[in-house]
Scaffold this active site. Structure first.
Site: not given
Length: 268
Positions: A16, A18-19, A146, A171
């Site tokens: 929905t 961003g990337i 990431s 994260y």
């Protein structure tokens, strides 16, 4: 000349913004049917409407699907829907991600929230879609990971970080787990660091980033059946590089599978 993505069906989680949104836009623009995932049906439909209105995407190429990844029963429900309606799923893009919150947060399922949203929900979804993903030659999973996975350690004895919580460490742990998971032999999968992009996660890296569209292009390339991939490979943008050593250790892969099965309530 038709694109090699024509007629392929791809599920993009977290599409929905961003990337994820840009990945959905580029895939649909190249002829794929995209299952556009959002946290709620309203958010997913709104993203689909936006793509139709602003990017000229044919509505027939988009299907809005929903699941709140902080509730694993919604992930199971999403998988049932996809298996029923799209049994020939070509690719799954595990993109949905959140920055770990300032305050230590546990989901209703009992898991640290970043670990669940960024990794466990994708682990469960991928395993439940295994038959659909392996029904088509070349079918694949692309984990949007990431470079921060290199700074991480999986806290095997305290995966929810009850004893010591740091949002950045939580994260990074979730991203390392996602990267390790790409080496799981059940489904052909790769991970990709799409670059530091100007999205909701930018503050974790710094202040400047490339556009979400540039990051998405690296994801789309790996989804494209014209791109040959090797199970467990890790890409930094468009270059295949070695991930953190832990990501390819067979012992770590097995240990993570065991832990993840336990945490999602599924025993292998």
């Amino acid at each position: 000349m038709p694109s090699s993505l024509s007629g392929r069906t791809v599920l993009v989680t977290g599409s929905t913004s961003g990337i994820g949104y840009e990945t959905a836009r580029q895939l649909a623009g190249q002829g794929a049917t995209v299952l556009l995932h959002g946290r709620t049906p309203e958010e997913a439909q709104s993203a689909a409407d936006r793509l139709i209105a602003t990017a000229g995407i044919d509505a027939a190429r988009l299907r809005a699907v929903a699941a709140d990844f902080t509730h694993l029963d919604e992930v199971e429900s999403l998988a049932r829907t996809v298996n029923r309606e799209h049994p020939g799923l070509f690719a799954l893009v595990n993109n949905a991600a959140m920055a770990a919150p300032e305050r230590h947060t546990i989901t209703p399922d009992g898991n640290e929230i970043a670990l669940q949203v960024n990794f466990l929900a994708h682990y469960l979804l991928t395993n439940l879609l295994e038959d659909a993903l392996t029904s088509t030659p070349g079918g694949r999973v692309v984990n949007v990971s990431s470079s921060l996975h290199r700074t991480a350690a999986i806290q095997w004895n305290d995966p929810h970080r009850l004893r010591r919580y740091s949002r950045l460490a939580a994260y990074a742990q979730s991203q390392l787990a996602l990267t390790v998971f790409a080496t799981d032999p059940r489904v052909t999968a790769v991970s990709v660091h799409p670059g530091v992009c100007d999205t909701g996660l930018l503050h974790l890296y710094g202040h400047e980033g490339e556009s979400a569209a540039e990051g998405a292009a690296h994801v789309v390339r790996l989804v494209d059946p014209a791109t040959e991939i090797v199970n467990g490979a890790y890409y930094d943008r468009d270059q295949r590089v070695a991930p953190a050593p832990a990501a390819t250790e067979e012992r770590t892969v097995k240990r993570l599978t065991k832990l993840a099965d336990l945490l999602v309530g599924h025993t292998a």
